[in-house]
Motif scaffolding. Structure first.
Motif, short mmCIF file in Angstrom:
data_model
loop_
_atom_site.label_atom_id
_atom_site.label_comp_id
_atom_site.label_asym_id
_atom_site.label_seq_id
_atom_site.Cartn_x
_atom_site.Cartn_y
_atom_site.Cartn_z
N ALA A 73 37.41 24.46 31.13
CA ALA A 73 38.64 25.19 31.39
C ALA A 73 39.80 24.20 31.42
CB ALA A 73 38.54 25.93 32.71
N ASP A 94 42.87 26.78 36.89
CA ASP A 94 42.49 27.13 35.52
C ASP A 94 43.71 27.72 34.82
OD1 ASP A 94 41.51 28.22 33.15
OD2 ASP A 94 39.73 29.06 34.07
N SER A 143 33.32 27.95 30.45
CA SER A 143 33.61 27.74 31.85
C SER A 143 33.67 26.27 32.21
CB SER A 143 32.56 28.44 32.72
OG SER A 143 31.28 27.90 32.44
N GLY A 193 43.89 29.21 32.16
CA GLY A 193 43.58 30.47 31.47
C GLY A 193 43.77 31.68 32.35
N ASN A 194 43.92 31.45 33.64
CA ASN A 194 44.07 32.57 34.58
C ASN A 194 45.50 32.73 35.03
OD1 ASN A 194 41.34 33.18 34.52
ND2 ASN A 194 40.89 31.77 36.18
N THR A 249 43.03 22.72 32.79
CA THR A 249 43.73 22.67 34.07
C THR A 249 45.03 21.90 33.87
OG1 THR A 249 42.75 20.57 34.76
CG2 THR A 249 41.50 22.59 35.30
#
Length: 156
Positions: free
Chosen positions: A24, A153, A21, A155-156, A26
């Protein structure tokens, strides 16, 4: 021995969980990381070589922010921000030649900033003696919307 092993396992797991976390990817960190190692070039504004203000101009262009060309001019853009209130994406400025602003970078969080130094684009700590003594000011040039885009993020 069993207690020590369990403690170490728990400690290792906490680093893994926190690491996922805390680090992450960006758009801002990806842009900066892709440029780390790019050579220094006086007046450079491209991936073949950057000076400090050219590096910032290139990075911020990715987020729709038009910066002026020199670090002295860039230090007049956006809003002043206290060093204690820096957030990733803020510009940081230094006097490295005599007086006045002559060097700039982008704050990337955790007390660090990315910049084009004599040995290329790299990340250093604001607390390093050289930079701590020469820190002048910081400016916030990303709007809240641009900041949200830069810090999303990946990853999202």
């Amino acid at each position: 021995m069993k207690k020590v092993s369990l403690f170490l396992l728990g400690l290792a797991l906490s680093f893994v969980v926190q690491g996922g976390s805390a680090f992450a990817e960006t758009p801002l960190s990806q842009t900066v990381n892709e440029l780390v190692g790019t050579p220094y070039k006086w007046g450079g504004t491209t991936k073949t070589g950057f000076d400090c203000s050219g590096f910032l101009k290139f990075v911020y262009n990715k987020f729709g922010v038009a910066l002026t060309r020199t670090s002295k001019e860039q230090a007049q853009q956006g809003e002043w921000v206290s060093q204690d209130d820096l957030r990733p994406g803020d510009l940081v400025f230094f006097h490295t030649f005599g007086t006045g602003i002559s060097h700039a970078g982008v704050y990337v969080g955790n007390g660090a900033f990315a910049h084009a130094a004599d040995d290329g684009v790299k990340i250093d700590k604001l607390s390093m003696s050289y930079y701590a003594k020469r820190y002048v000011t910081a400016r916030r040039v990303l709007s809240d919307d641009a900041y949200a885009q830069a810090m999303r993020d990946k990853g999202n």
